[in-house]
Design a protein around this motif. Structure first.
Motif, short mmCIF file in Angstrom:
data_model
loop_
_atom_site.label_atom_id
_atom_site.label_comp_id
_atom_site.label_asym_id
_atom_site.label_seq_id
_atom_site.Cartn_x
_atom_site.Cartn_y
_atom_site.Cartn_z
N UNK A 39 0.83 -1.21 0.00
CA UNK A 39 0.00 0.00 0.00
C UNK A 39 0.86 1.26 0.00
N UNK A 40 1.90 1.29 0.86
CA UNK A 40 2.76 2.47 0.92
C UNK A 40 3.63 2.59 -0.31
N UNK A 41 4.06 1.45 -0.86
CA UNK A 41 4.85 1.48 -2.08
C UNK A 41 4.02 2.04 -3.23
N UNK A 42 2.78 1.59 -3.35
CA UNK A 42 1.89 2.13 -4.39
C UNK A 42 1.65 3.62 -4.19
N UNK A 43 1.42 4.03 -2.94
CA UNK A 43 1.20 5.44 -2.66
C UNK A 43 2.44 6.26 -3.01
N UNK A 44 3.63 5.71 -2.67
CA UNK A 44 4.87 6.43 -2.98
C UNK A 44 5.09 6.57 -4.48
N UNK A 45 4.82 5.51 -5.24
CA UNK A 45 4.99 5.58 -6.70
C UNK A 45 4.02 6.59 -7.30
N UNK A 46 2.76 6.54 -6.87
CA UNK A 46 1.77 7.48 -7.40
C UNK A 46 2.14 8.92 -7.04
N UNK A 47 2.54 9.14 -5.79
CA UNK A 47 2.95 10.48 -5.35
C UNK A 47 4.14 10.95 -6.19
N UNK A 48 5.12 10.07 -6.38
CA UNK A 48 6.32 10.42 -7.14
C UNK A 48 5.95 10.78 -8.58
N UNK A 49 5.02 10.04 -9.17
CA UNK A 49 4.62 10.31 -10.55
C UNK A 49 3.95 11.68 -10.67
N UNK A 50 3.05 11.99 -9.74
CA UNK A 50 2.38 13.30 -9.78
C UNK A 50 3.39 14.42 -9.60
N UNK A 51 4.31 14.25 -8.65
CA UNK A 51 5.34 15.26 -8.43
C UNK A 51 6.23 15.41 -9.66
N UNK A 52 6.54 14.30 -10.35
CA UNK A 52 7.34 14.37 -11.57
C UNK A 52 6.62 15.15 -12.65
N UNK A 53 5.31 14.95 -12.76
CA UNK A 53 4.52 15.72 -13.72
C UNK A 53 4.59 17.21 -13.39
N UNK A 54 4.48 17.55 -12.11
CA UNK A 54 4.58 18.96 -11.71
C UNK A 54 5.96 19.52 -12.03
N UNK A 55 7.00 18.71 -11.82
CA UNK A 55 8.35 19.16 -12.18
C UNK A 55 8.45 19.45 -13.68
N UNK A 96 10.68 18.99 -3.90
CA UNK A 96 10.47 18.61 -2.50
C UNK A 96 9.39 17.55 -2.41
N UNK A 97 8.31 17.72 -3.18
CA UNK A 97 7.25 16.71 -3.19
C UNK A 97 7.75 15.39 -3.76
N UNK A 98 8.63 15.45 -4.76
CA UNK A 98 9.23 14.22 -5.28
C UNK A 98 9.97 13.47 -4.18
N UNK A 99 10.70 14.21 -3.35
CA UNK A 99 11.43 13.58 -2.26
C UNK A 99 10.52 12.88 -1.28
N UNK A 100 9.32 13.45 -1.04
CA UNK A 100 8.35 12.80 -0.16
C UNK A 100 7.93 11.46 -0.76
N UNK A 101 7.65 11.45 -2.05
CA UNK A 101 7.30 10.19 -2.71
C UNK A 101 8.43 9.18 -2.63
N UNK A 102 9.68 9.67 -2.81
CA UNK A 102 10.83 8.77 -2.70
C UNK A 102 10.96 8.18 -1.31
N UNK A 103 10.64 8.98 -0.28
CA UNK A 103 10.73 8.50 1.10
C UNK A 103 9.68 7.43 1.39
N UNK A 104 8.56 7.47 0.71
CA UNK A 104 7.52 6.46 0.89
C UNK A 104 7.86 5.16 0.16
N UNK A 105 8.45 5.27 -1.03
CA UNK A 105 8.65 4.06 -1.83
C UNK A 105 9.98 3.37 -1.56
N UNK A 106 11.01 4.10 -1.18
CA UNK A 106 12.35 3.50 -1.07
C UNK A 106 12.43 2.41 0.00
#
Length: 494
Positions: A81-97, A111-121
């Motif tokens: 669940x957290x891995x999926x959330x981290x990947x989705x968060x990272x993808x949205x942040x990448x789009x914003x970048x 900064x938001x990308x880093x949050x996603x990375x912290x969830x998925x890593x």
């Protein structure tokens, strides 16, 4: 019925390995590839040096500050669940970048990308630890290390090609199709797991103090190389970081449901593996910082030739990491974790002699191959020990701790090693200044590797104990189990 643990060579095991490797590679690559695009970003967005620096540092700061949180959340609420959330968060942040119209919004998106990375890593390694059968975990972690290294090596080349042929925005937008593949594979093939005894209440004091502590240390060590250790910002950041970590320890000792249960450090193998991680990754930080620079400035290599000089390390990690993991599983982790750093130390002493007029084939390639062999022997057993020393229920937090230790060690090395080698206020582009600094730094890194070898021999058991399997595969919506419902664990490694 709970799913059965996966075997390494099974089709299901390969799907899990694919998802975790691709997901981790997103975070690994974006930590470094953006540096290639900084000139193009500066030209298009009219950004100054401070804005470009924060494009890099903003990602590192949020990732390092929250990685413990990511590990703890995955144990509590489900690793998939957290891995999926981290990947989705990272993808949205990448789009914003990729769509950012200004440097300020780009920094915020990073900064938001880093949050996603912290969830998925931490979730990626925790999934491997919880999903595979005990006899296959070390091999799976080794394969993850080797394949992840390929992603990290190819990232800068891919990023450079995208910037030259298209736009810097593509280095972020290309994350979207990769993230979509990871989401599909994970949702379809990765089993869910969590710590069934974990409380659902949240340790707010631990979260706040942990973020302050890791954030202060990360920012201080990141600013140190450019501003110097006497800079007020560096001093204040490091002071805040140390005080924050001290407050974090106090908060965790008092908490009924701590973010980081301090009792896990009573396990000698877990503590030993993280001490060795700190020493080894501090040495790696110095090596990967200065070897390439020395080849350009002192030895006279072209940027391309110096950039690919360390590729044999990646190739050896890919070829040998899974085998090294299996070897550590078969003979125990102590021997490979002791021999690997010693081999690396010998390679670094050899690399210290690389100077003006060096030949790649005779002076650089042999010690680079030796260094790659040492790392390949070391990394998989080290990571497997850091996770396997604890019960499966702590896989997420064990991965979070080990990742945090490695990141802080690398940042500290980049900040401190050149100063310890006598750089002072010197210029890394001056061959006369860099040459002695490089030589001393390589010898210091060799000393760190040697210390890691000695401590591995003293602290790591010949074999990790066989533990009673925890009921880690479960309904993540179910309430936590009572202590009486959990089978007893083997404490012989403590």
């Amino acid at each position: 019925m709970d799913p059965q643990p996966l075997r390494y060579r099974s089709a299901a095991g390969r799907w899990v390995l694919l998802a975790t490797v691709l997901g981790s590679s997103l975070a690994f690559i974006d930590a470094t590839v953006v540096t290639i695009a900084l000139p193009a970003i500066g030209r298009e967005l009219g950004a100054g040096a401070a804005g470009l620096q924060w494009t890099v540092n903003g990602y590192a700061l949020s990732l390092a500050s929250l990685i413990l949180l990511g590990g703890s959340l995955s144990d509590r609420f489900g690793r998939r669940r957290l891995f999926l959330a981290g990947i989705a968060w990272f993808a949205v942040a990448s789009l914003l970048c990729g769509l950012a119209p200004s440097i300020e919004l780009l920094v915020a998106a990073r900064v938001l990308q880093g949050v996603g990375g912290a969830l998925l890593t931490p979730g990626a390694l925790a999934i491997l630890e919880a999903s595979f059968a005990a006899e296959d975990r070390a091999r799976a972690i080794g394969a993850w290390s080797g394949l992840g290294g390929i992603g990290g090596a190819l990232g800068p080349f891919l990023g450079g090609w995208l910037v030259e042929t298209g736009s810097w925005r593509y280095i972020f937008l290309i994350n979207l199709p990769v993230a979509a593949i990871v989401l599909w594979v994970t949702a379809r093939h990765v089993p869910e797991s969590r710590n069934p005894a974990a409380a659902r209440t949240f340790d707010i004091a631990g979260l706040i103090t942990g973020v302050i502590g890791l954030g202060g240390l990360t920012y201080g060590f990141t600013a140190w190389p450019e501003n110097g250790p006497a800079d007020p910002v560096v001093l204040i950041s490091l002071t805040v970081g140390v005080l924050g970590m001290a407050a974090f320890v106090v908060a965790e000792r008092r908490s009924r449901n701590p973010l980081l249960p301090l009792t896990i450090f009573r396990t000698r193998a877990f503590t030993g593996a993280n001490v060795v991680t700190f020493l080894v990754y501090a040495a790696n930080g110095g090596v990967f910082l200065l070897v390439v620079v020395n080849l350009q400035v002192v030895a006279g290599f072209s940027p391309l030739a110096s950039g690919i000089a360390l590729l044999p390390v990646t190739a050896l990690m890919l070829l040998l990491s899974a085998r090294a993991g299996a070897l550590g599983q078969r003979i125990g982790p102590r021997l490979p974790m002791s021999a690997g750093p010693l081999i690396c130390a010998a390679a670094l002493i050899w690399l210290a002699m690389v100077g003006a007029g060096a030949s790649y084939l005779t002076d650089v390639l042999p010690p680079v191959i030796l260094f790659g062999l040492g790392l390949a022997l070391l990394v998989a057993p080290l990571t497997a020990t850091a996770l396997g020393a604890l019960d499966d229920s702590y896989a997420g937090i064990a991965s979070g701790v080990n990742n945090a230790v490695a990141r802080v060690a690398g940042l500290l090395a980049v900040a401190v090693l050149p100063l310890a080698a006598g750089l002072g206020g010197g210029d890394l582009t001056d061959p006369a200044v860099l040459s002695p600094v490089y030589r001393t730094t390589m010898l210091l890194c060799a000393a760190l590797m040697t210390a890691g070898s000695i401590l591995a021999w003293l602290l790591i058991p010949a074999r990790l104990p066989t533990r009673t399997p925890q009921p880690a595969f479960c309904d993540t919506c179910a309430p936590p189990l009572r202590p009486a419902d959990i089978p007893p664990t083997d404490r012989s490694a403590q």
